[in-house]
Motif scaffolding. Structure first.
Motif, short mmCIF file in Angstrom:
data_model
loop_
_atom_site.label_atom_id
_atom_site.label_comp_id
_atom_site.label_asym_id
_atom_site.label_seq_id
_atom_site.Cartn_x
_atom_site.Cartn_y
_atom_site.Cartn_z
N ASP A 28 -5.91 -6.83 -65.39
CA ASP A 28 -6.64 -8.10 -65.45
C ASP A 28 -5.67 -9.27 -65.61
O ASP A 28 -5.79 -10.29 -64.95
N TYR A 29 -4.70 -9.11 -66.50
CA TYR A 29 -3.71 -10.16 -66.70
C TYR A 29 -2.85 -10.34 -65.46
O TYR A 29 -2.46 -11.47 -65.11
N LEU A 30 -2.54 -9.24 -64.77
CA LEU A 30 -1.74 -9.34 -63.55
C LEU A 30 -2.50 -10.12 -62.47
O LEU A 30 -1.90 -10.93 -61.75
N LEU A 31 -3.81 -9.89 -62.36
CA LEU A 31 -4.61 -10.61 -61.37
C LEU A 31 -4.65 -12.10 -61.68
O LEU A 31 -4.52 -12.94 -60.78
N VAL A 32 -4.83 -12.43 -62.96
CA VAL A 32 -4.83 -13.84 -63.35
C VAL A 32 -3.46 -14.46 -63.08
O VAL A 32 -3.35 -15.58 -62.56
N GLY A 33 -2.39 -13.73 -63.43
CA GLY A 33 -1.04 -14.24 -63.18
C GLY A 33 -0.77 -14.43 -61.70
O GLY A 33 -0.14 -15.43 -61.30
N TYR A 35 -2.98 -15.11 -59.43
CA TYR A 35 -3.72 -16.31 -59.02
C TYR A 35 -2.95 -17.57 -59.37
O TYR A 35 -2.85 -18.51 -58.58
N PHE A 36 -2.38 -17.61 -60.57
CA PHE A 36 -1.58 -18.77 -60.99
C PHE A 36 -0.39 -18.98 -60.05
O PHE A 36 -0.03 -20.11 -59.73
N LEU A 37 0.24 -17.88 -59.63
CA LEU A 37 1.38 -18.00 -58.72
C LEU A 37 0.95 -18.60 -57.37
O LEU A 37 1.66 -19.42 -56.80
N ILE A 38 -0.22 -18.20 -56.89
CA ILE A 38 -0.73 -18.77 -55.63
C ILE A 38 -0.97 -20.27 -55.79
O ILE A 38 -0.61 -21.08 -54.92
N VAL A 180 -1.75 -24.20 -71.68
CA VAL A 180 -1.43 -23.42 -70.49
C VAL A 180 -2.16 -23.98 -69.26
O VAL A 180 -1.55 -24.21 -68.21
N ALA A 181 -3.45 -24.21 -69.41
CA ALA A 181 -4.21 -24.74 -68.27
C ALA A 181 -3.72 -26.13 -67.90
O ALA A 181 -3.57 -26.45 -66.72
N GLY A 182 -3.48 -26.96 -68.91
CA GLY A 182 -3.00 -28.32 -68.64
C GLY A 182 -1.67 -28.32 -67.90
O GLY A 182 -1.48 -29.10 -66.96
N VAL A 183 -0.76 -27.44 -68.30
CA VAL A 183 0.56 -27.39 -67.68
C VAL A 183 0.46 -26.91 -66.23
O VAL A 183 1.14 -27.44 -65.35
N ILE A 184 -0.40 -25.93 -65.97
CA ILE A 184 -0.53 -25.41 -64.60
C ILE A 184 -1.11 -26.48 -63.68
O ILE A 184 -0.61 -26.71 -62.57
N VAL A 185 -2.17 -27.15 -64.12
CA VAL A 185 -2.74 -28.22 -63.32
C VAL A 185 -1.72 -29.33 -63.11
O VAL A 185 -1.57 -29.87 -62.01
N LEU A 186 -1.01 -29.67 -64.17
CA LEU A 186 0.03 -30.70 -64.07
C LEU A 186 1.09 -30.29 -63.05
O LEU A 186 1.53 -31.12 -62.24
N LEU A 365 -11.18 -19.72 -64.67
CA LEU A 365 -10.03 -20.62 -64.76
C LEU A 365 -9.98 -21.54 -63.54
O LEU A 365 -9.61 -22.72 -63.66
N ALA A 366 -10.34 -21.01 -62.37
CA ALA A 366 -10.37 -21.85 -61.17
C ALA A 366 -11.34 -23.00 -61.33
O ALA A 366 -11.05 -24.14 -60.95
N ALA A 367 -12.51 -22.72 -61.91
CA ALA A 367 -13.50 -23.76 -62.09
C ALA A 367 -12.98 -24.85 -63.01
O ALA A 367 -13.11 -26.05 -62.73
N PHE A 368 -12.38 -24.44 -64.11
CA PHE A 368 -11.90 -25.42 -65.07
C PHE A 368 -10.76 -26.25 -64.49
O PHE A 368 -10.70 -27.47 -64.66
#
Length: 569
Positions: A28-33, A35-38, A180-186, A365-368
């Protein structure tokens, strides 16, 4: 609004201590990670096309209609949609469909057919800039400031909601989830600007749908299909959730006739037109289209999934009302450690197998991030163009404004983190969202529409109408909070929006009497009656599916069909 800020935070923390916790596995964590890489990869790719402030802030006006259309609807698919509207489904049932079929579709059609030719044809870079051309600089600056405030508050909503969900599901500290979310969006917005935000919004749209469709189908299966859901709601004494009208639970208005008017006029006209037609967070996506035809089709393309996605957000909320004990207890007024905002994460825990958890978490996470990125990318555009370039630091070279745009992206993200916990004071996020809309969007639409159709509205009329409308909406909210008036649900927001509209128009009219409007030559392309039909006309592209009239008929038919369907079943 709840009785106190600490109480709301305490409730959220209580629910996070184990009520919602899911045992996530490495996959599950790998899938989320992944997605973040994409997401970050899209930002890096988009960076290659950024060479000017227009590229960074408006994608160089080069994107196709299907991209801007999906981004248009995805920008709205943040926490306000996933948590807030599912919460509305759990609390109000079919009455929550009004936010889509009355509270969005007509306004989106109006934006496409009436307002977009003026927006795109004027070549303005933002809604405040349009106000500057129609009225004067002080009106542009006032709206720029109001929009900047609204943007960071709404971005904070998405961050707060995401943090609570991640805290509850995975046990991450709230502050860590926010950062974490703020940094990724940024990261991806800083790298690729609006193009990165938009292409990620297209990706996020599909990820969100892939998350919510299984929740809806599995949930309906668990409760015995639609008939089983109807039977259970009726047995629980919640048959009112199966009737869209008169919507008294939603509006808080005791009279059936008054409530219907509240839905149709308060939500369907005042609030929705204020949001969908003048909210730059949405309109910016159309501004980035490659031509006027694509810009006009953008909200119509967005309207088709907007009609349908209601089914996989409102219906799961209704399922939660009978399937999740904490929500069911809340409906009955019994002690519960859940809130309506917990409907989606509770369903996720209850319905989905562990192998699907990573995809589901990525969808949340995509929605947020979609909602937050939309707010941040529109914030940096308005600040850079309307406040910095046109007011505080005019006349600099374009490289300067590109740097400012990137810097403001960082500032906007930091401010969003700072405002994240304001939303904690509301047990239903949509109460907070509708309150903000009545403050910031409704008065703007009133002034915008008045100025579009009445050529004698002066600069002073626009400025004082906008300011007085905003203040009056805040005043209605305060009266409801202190008990002078008493409207539950989102009734106070509808009332505040109605009052703001009347006050804005009345003050604008009174202020303009005896004043001197702009010369008619300066209002060509900005006022309906002074703009010839051939100038308002948007060049048509081949194919019936590119015809705005055909698309408008399709989406309006779908919206009406939704009401008919649920009235029959």
């Amino acid at each position: 609004m709840s009785s106190s800020f600490p109480a709301a935070v305490g409730s959220a923390v209580a629910s996070a201590t184990g009520t919602l916790r899911i045992d996530a596995h490495l996959i599950d964590y790998l899938l989320v990670g992944f997605y973040f890489l994409i997401v970050l990869g899209i930002g890096l790719i988009a960076r290659r096309s950024v060479s000017s402030s227009l590229d960074f802030l408006l994608s160089g006006r080069s994107l196709p209609a299907w991209v801007t259309g999906l981004a248009f609807v995805s920008a709205n698919l943040g926490a306000t949609e996933l948590l807030g509207q599912a919460a509305n489904g759990a609390q109000f049932g079919e009455q929550a469909f009004h936010y889509y079929w009355i509270g969005a579709i007509p306004a989106m059609v109006f934006l496409a057919l009436v307002m977009m030719p003026f927006y795109y044809g004027s070549k303005v870079r933002s809604v405040p800039e349009f106000l500057g051309r129609r009225f004067d600089a002080k009106t542009q600056r006032l709206q720029g400031l109001l929009f900047a405030i609204a943007s960071v508050l709404l971005a904070g909503v998405n961050l707060y909601a995401m943090a609570i969900v991640v805290n509850a599901l995975l046990g991450w500290p709230t502050w860590l989830a926010i950062v974490v979310a703020g940094v990724i969006v940024l990261a991806y917005t800083f790298l690729g600007g609006l193009s990165a935000a938009i292409y990620n919004e297209v990706l996020q749209f599909f990820v969100i749908v892939v998350t919510m469709v299984p929740i809806t189908l599995v949930g309906l299966h668990r409760v015995g299909g639609w008939d089983g859901l109807v039977d259970k709601l009726t047995a629980n004494g919640d048959a009112n959730m199966l009737q869209a009208f008169p919507g008294q639970d939603l509006t808080g208005i005791g009279s059936a006739i008054g409530s219907t008017f509240g839905v149709v006029l308060g939500l369907g006209f005042v609030t929705s037109f204020g949001y969908w037609t003048t909210n730059f967070t949405e309109v910016q996506r159309a501004f980035s289209a490659r031509n006027a035809s694509a810009a006009q089709r953008t909200p119509l393309i967005a309207a088709i999934p907007k009609v349908l996605i209601a089914l996989v957000i409102i219906v799961p909320g209704m399922i939660a009302a009978v399937l999740i004990p904490g929500i069911e207890a809340l409906k009955r007024g019994l002690p519960s450690d859940a809130t309506y905002n917990d409907a989606v994460p509770l369903l996720l825990r209850e319905l989905l197998p562990s192998g699907f958890l990573g995809v589901a978490l990525a969808g949340l996470l995509a929605a947020f991030m979609a909602g937050m990125a939309a707010n941040v990318s529109s914030f940096n555009t308005v600040f850079t163009y309307d406040l910095w370039q046109d007011w505080l630091r005019p006349g600099r070279d374009d490289a300067h404004y590109l740097k400012v745009g990137r810097l403001v992206t960082v500032v906007g993200t930091a401010l969003a983190i700072g405002t994240a916990f304001i939303a904690a004071g509301f047990s239903n996020i949509m109460d907070y969202i509708q309150t903000l809309f009545s403050f910031f969007n409704v008065p703007l639409f009133a002034v915008f529409a008045f100025g579009l159709f009445w050529k004698k509205l002066t600069g002073n009329g626009g400025f004082w109408g906008l300011l007085s409308g905003t203040v009056s909406a805040v005043f209605v909210f305060v009266l409801n909070q202190v008990g002078v008036i008493s409207l539950s649900g989102q009734g106070s927001s509808f009332l505040g929006g109605g009052v703001a509209t009347v006050v804005a128009v009345l003050v604008g009219w009174l202020t303009s009497r005896g004043g001197t409007p702009k010369p008619e030559a300066d209002l060509r392309g900005l006022v309906w009656s002074l703009t010839p039909a051939d100038v308002r006309a948007v060049p048509r592209e081949a194919g019936w599916y590119r015809n705005p009239t055909v698309l408008s008929v399709i989406v309006l038919t779908l919206a009406v069909g939704g009401y008919v369907l649920f009235a029959v079943v």
